[in-house]
Design an enzyme around this catalytic site. Structure first.
Site, PDB file in Angstrom:
ATOM      1  N   LYS A   1      40.278  53.595  40.381  1.00 28.10           N
ATOM      2  CA  LYS A   1      39.195  52.628  40.408  1.00 28.10           C
ATOM      3  C   LYS A   1      37.905  53.264  39.908  1.00 28.10           C
ATOM      4  O   LYS A   1      37.701  54.478  40.066  1.00 28.10           O
ATOM      5  CB  LYS A   1      38.951  52.143  41.839  1.00 28.10           C
ATOM      6  CG  LYS A   1      40.043  51.308  42.467  1.00 28.10           C
ATOM      7  CD  LYS A   1      39.636  50.921  43.881  1.00 28.10           C
ATOM      8  CE  LYS A   1      40.719  50.140  44.592  1.00 28.10           C
ATOM      9  NZ  LYS A   1      40.943  48.813  44.008  1.00 28.10           N
TER      10      LYS A   1
ATOM     11  N   ARG B   1      50.920  45.289  47.468  1.00 26.89           N
ATOM     12  CA  ARG B   1      52.126  44.466  47.438  1.00 26.89           C
ATOM     13  C   ARG B   1      53.391  45.299  47.605  1.00 26.89           C
ATOM     14  O   ARG B   1      54.423  44.788  48.043  1.00 26.89           O
ATOM     15  CB  ARG B   1      52.155  43.645  46.144  1.00 26.89           C
ATOM     16  CG  ARG B   1      52.231  44.461  44.880  1.00 26.89           C
ATOM     17  CD  ARG B   1      51.821  43.671  43.642  1.00 26.89           C
ATOM     18  NE  ARG B   1      50.382  43.443  43.619  1.00 26.89           N
ATOM     19  CZ  ARG B   1      49.763  42.773  42.657  1.00 26.89           C
ATOM     20  NH1 ARG B   1      50.455  42.263  41.639  1.00 26.89           N
ATOM     21  NH2 ARG B   1      48.458  42.596  42.695  1.00 26.89           N
TER      22      ARG B   1
END
Length: 510
Positions: A270, A344
């Site tokens: 990120k 996920r």
């Protein structure tokens, strides 16, 4: 954890209260006892929900709290009471003992619900996270708030019932806030598991904690894959609540919460600015743990299992690489094309475990996609489901709880976008747009056949940059109230029957 405000019930205003709340409706400003409409208008008070005006005579402050139009009813009125009480708590933060004159205490049949909403608002509105401040920088806050209900003994009893329930809910929300506000370098996966276990044992519910070896033995490939870049072991915590009198006919509801204690993005790193608040990436796990531990106090009548996988998502020489493939517990092979779509992966394993419980329904919560914030902003969670009945039930519970959700689709024609050329499924799509929906479709792949399932993407409302009503800046504990409202109501209107089955950039996932 900062000690929450103690809410009491009394027939009259205690002599030690230095501030008292009275309520006003925006269309009835001429009916506020002891205050003229002109005085309220000069103070700029409109009566809108959550507005306040303070009148201090030097001995005791009177705080007028706006509840909006007098015609508001149902969940809207409950939310107005909750938000009004929170605004009052913030307005009297320098006081130690205050009172709140309950509107229309003669309506005894509704007084428990009113007292519950006011209690939630008072506790949540006075919340502070001072754990990391030096003692010199921690100032005394609101200690005691008394709900004044008049001389009717039945009203007092009803209000006390509401206070007990409201305090249990608010305490759970505050615990979730404390967990999320704690830095990722402090609240590691083992530490989060320890805190969850301690709270669960204190609440009297079952707890099982899996370490790395047990996680590997269980074949939880997604959790192991994400943890490969970390120097800290993962954990998987399962909490189990059995209601009094449970038997073979008692339905089970499974809750799943994402517990990424800090998300760097892994090798799909990120930007620095996107990493600052990534301690919040375990907001789903915090909500599930906190809600689970409140179930005994609320006397919930359904069996509940909470499953929370925990790890950070970091970088080292062993970290998973884009293009790597892992095998999930159910045998599914997953190609990982973006390591910042890690939530996920761990949720998939927990959904498999939840499905093995053969529950009446599964509900998962996760700070999953920045795309959901693009669609709905930071105050509304996305709600996806494979079942229309469950979707409606969760939405109704959220409305009752005063937490905003909005339904989003799971379009079948988007599912092929997750087809992998080398594995059974890939964790992201290369196509632009719809990232929240394809994330939901990925999760659905790991839900057992025929099991109603709902997914709440709480990426926006789990952590706010500015206060909103009873929600503070920072961690909000979003989802706790929705889960508790859902579970308290389970079976009340047939909700224990399985509902009819029908067939971009992330905060934590790509």
């Amino acid at each position: 954890m900062t000690e929450p405000v103690d809410v009491k019930v009394a027939k009259s205003t205690p002599s030690g209260a230095t501030a008292v709340a009275v309520t006003a409706h925006s269309d009835r400003l001429n009916r506020v006892p002891g205050l003229r409409k002109a005085a309220l208008e000069r103070a700029g008070f409109s009566g809108a929900v959550g507005t306040t005006a303070t009148f201090d005579d030097g001995e005791r402050a009177t705080v007028v709290v706006g509840l909006g139009p007098s015609t508001t009813s149902g969940p809207g009125r409950t939310d107005a009471l909750r938000r009004g009480a929170a605004a009052f708590a913030r307005a009297v933060g320098r006081h130690r003992r205050v009172a709140f004159e309950v509107p229309d205490p003669s309506a005894v049949d509704a007084l428990a619900a009113v007292a519950r909403a006011l209690t939630e608002g008072l506790v949540l509105g006075s919340y502070r996270f001072d754990d990391l401040r030096s003692a010199a920088n921690v100032k005394p806050g609101l200690a005691t708030a008394t709900l004044v209900v008049g001389d009717d003994n039945a009203a007092v009893r009803s209000a006390r019932d509401g206070v007990r329930a409201g305090a249990a809910v608010a305490d759970a929300v505050c615990f979730a806030r404390d967990l999320v506000n704690t830095p990722g370098g402090t609240l590691t996966a083992p530490e989060l598991a320890d805190r969850a276990a301690a709270r669960a044992m204190a609440a009297g519910i079952g707890v099982e904690v899996l370490d790395l070896a047990a996680i590997a033995e269980a074949g939880l490939g997604g959790l192991i894959a994400v943890n490969r870049g970390s120097t800290i072991e993962p954990r998987l915590v399962t909490l189990t609540y059995e209601p009094d009198g449970a038997d073979d006919d008692t339905p089970t509801v499974a809750l799943v919460g994402k517990g990424i204690t800090f998300d760097s993005g892994g090798l799909s790193l990120k930007p620095a600015a996107s990493m600052m608040d990534m301690k919040c990436d375990m907001g789903g796990a915090a909500a599930v743990i906190s809600a689970m531990c409140a179930l005994p106090a609320l006397g919930v009548g359904v069996r509940v299992v909470g499953i929370t996988p925990m790890t950070d998502n970091m970088i080292n020489g062993g970290a998973q690489r884009p293009g790597d493939v892992y095998t999930a517990r159910n045998g599914t092979t997953v190609e990982v094309l973006n390591t910042d779509a890690e939530g996920r992966l761990v949720l998939g394993e927990a959904l498999i475990l939840a499905s093995e419980q053969e529950p009446a329904a599964i509900v998962d919560l996760a700070t999953l996609t920045g795309a959901c914030m693009v669609a709905l902003g930071d105050r509304i969670a996305g709600l996806m489901s494979n079942d229309d009945g469950l979707r409606s039930t969760v939405a109704e519970a959220a409305a009752t709880a005063g937490e905003r959700v909005w339904p989003l689709p799971l379009p079948e024609d988007y599912r092929p976008r997750l087809d992998s050329p080398v594995a059974d499924i890939k964790n992201i799509t290369s196509q632009t747009g719809g990232g929240t929906l394809t994330a939901g479709l990925f999760l659905r792949h790991f839900v057992g056949d025929g099991i109603p399932w709902a997914h709440l993407d709480i990426a926006g409302p789990a952590f706010l940059q500015e206060p909103d009503g009873e929600q503070p800046k920072g961690a909000t504990g979003f989802g706790v109230r929705t889960l508790l409202a859902l579970l308290e109501g389970w079976g009340a209107d047939g909700a224990d029957d399985s509902p009819d089955d029908d067939g971009d950039e992330d905060t934590d996932d790509a």
